[in-house]
Design a protein around this motif. Structure first.
Motif, PDB file in Angstrom:
ATOM      1  N   UNK A  68      45.252  39.720  36.311  1.00 27.87           N
ATOM      2  CA  UNK A  68      45.487  41.091  36.775  1.00 27.87           C
ATOM      3  C   UNK A  68      44.218  41.924  36.641  1.00 27.87           C
ATOM      4  N   UNK A  69      43.550  41.832  35.500  1.00 33.10           N
ATOM      5  CA  UNK A  69      42.337  42.618  35.282  1.00 33.10           C
ATOM      6  C   UNK A  69      41.253  42.254  36.292  1.00 33.10           C
ATOM      7  N   UNK A  70      41.105  40.957  36.558  1.00 32.47           N
ATOM      8  CA  UNK A  70      40.091  40.507  37.518  1.00 32.47           C
ATOM      9  C   UNK A  70      40.410  41.021  38.916  1.00 32.47           C
ATOM     10  N   UNK A  71      41.675  40.871  39.331  1.00 36.48           N
ATOM     11  CA  UNK A  71      42.074  41.311  40.667  1.00 36.48           C
ATOM     12  C   UNK A  71      41.985  42.828  40.801  1.00 36.48           C
ATOM     13  N   UNK A  72      42.356  43.543  39.733  1.00 40.82           N
ATOM     14  CA  UNK A  72      42.300  45.005  39.766  1.00 40.82           C
ATOM     15  C   UNK A  72      40.857  45.492  39.906  1.00 40.82           C
ATOM     16  N   UNK A  73      39.933  44.893  39.144  1.00 42.54           N
ATOM     17  CA  UNK A  73      38.524  45.278  39.241  1.00 42.54           C
ATOM     18  C   UNK A  73      37.948  44.907  40.602  1.00 42.54           C
ATOM     19  N   UNK A  74      38.368  43.764  41.123  1.00 36.42           N
ATOM     20  CA  UNK A  74      37.895  43.335  42.438  1.00 36.42           C
ATOM     21  C   UNK A  74      38.315  44.335  43.512  1.00 36.42           C
ATOM     22  N   UNK A  75      39.577  44.760  43.457  1.00 31.54           N
ATOM     23  CA  UNK A  75      40.077  45.744  44.420  1.00 31.54           C
ATOM     24  C   UNK A  75      39.368  47.084  44.246  1.00 31.54           C
ATOM     25  N   UNK A  76      39.112  47.449  43.002  1.00 29.07           N
ATOM     26  CA  UNK A  76      38.422  48.710  42.701  1.00 29.07           C
ATOM     27  C   UNK A  76      37.011  48.705  43.308  1.00 29.07           C
ATOM     28  N   UNK A  77      36.311  47.595  43.146  1.00 32.45           N
ATOM     29  CA  UNK A  77      34.951  47.475  43.690  1.00 32.45           C
ATOM     30  C   UNK A  77      34.984  47.487  45.219  1.00 32.45           C
TER      31      UNK A  77
END
Length: 216
Positions: A163-172
């Motif tokens: 979740x953290x990886x996907x959330x940061x990816x979407x944020x970027x």
């Protein structure tokens, strides 16, 4: 028969004492000098280590000061270029400048945020509101075996990590898209910047001054 008397130099006690005293004094001075040298060497090494430590710890301050000086020079050049542009810009050119200025400021902020987010992803340092997410619940180990419970906990951690990886990816991705849209919008305005004469104003000097200011 005549007796022959042999004469020679007879040293006195005082002379012997002087010679002995001189030798002892010389030895004492040499010993003292050697002792001082031995004592000085560790002090010099410590001084060297302290200076190296101070130099290492203040390097970032030196770089920061140099960066601020460089920034001040750039800002001074930018301000002077803006003054020159303001003096010779046509009314239409100045109006476009007023529209463009807040967009460039907004782009600068967005671009900085995008660079920071990209670095966070590279270093695996999610933002606080993302890092706070922690998917977990208690497994009743009186019913579930210890191995099975541990496997469930491991899966929880994997879900949290994904979740953290996907959330940061979407944020970027979102930050990159904002940056891209603003960049294209600014580029379009600059390309359409007025170059024709306007109400008796010669637009060519204003356009040249604008290009110089914008490039800064």
């Amino acid at each position: 028969a005549r007796q022959t008397v042999t004469t020679g130099t007879v040293g006195t006690d005082t002379e012997d004492e002087l010679v002995t005293g001189t030798v002892e004094t010389t030895s004492t001075v040499a010993a003292t000098t050697t002792t001082k040298n031995y004592a000085r060497e560790p002090v010099e090494r410590i001084e060297k280590y302290i200076l190296e430590y101070i130099h290492f710890c203040t390097q970032h301050m030196k770089k920061l000061a140099q960066s601020r000086i460089q920034l001040a020079k750039v800002q001074m050049e930018e301000y002077k270029a803006l003054e020159d542009f303001e003096q010779i810009a046509s009314p239409a050119q100045w109006s476009i400048h007023l529209v463009l200025k807040p967009k460039i400021k907004n782009w600068s902020t967005k671009n900085k945020n995008y660079q920071i987010l990209s670095k966070r992803v590279e270093l695996d340092m999610p933002r606080k509101f993302i890092e706070k997410f922690d998917f977990s619940f208690k497994v009743d180990e009186s019913i579930i075996s210890q191995d099975e419970a541990q496997a469930t906990y491991n899966e929880m951690r994997q879900i949290t990590k994904k979740f953290r990886i996907q959330a940061m990816k979407l944020h970027v991705q979102s930050a990159a898209r904002e940056n891209e849209i603003l960049s294209n919008e600014i580029k379009g305005i600059v390309e359409r910047f007025p170059q024709e004469n306007d109400d008796g104003f010669d637009a060519e000097p204003g356009y040249a001054a604008f290009k110089q200011y914008h490039e800064l």
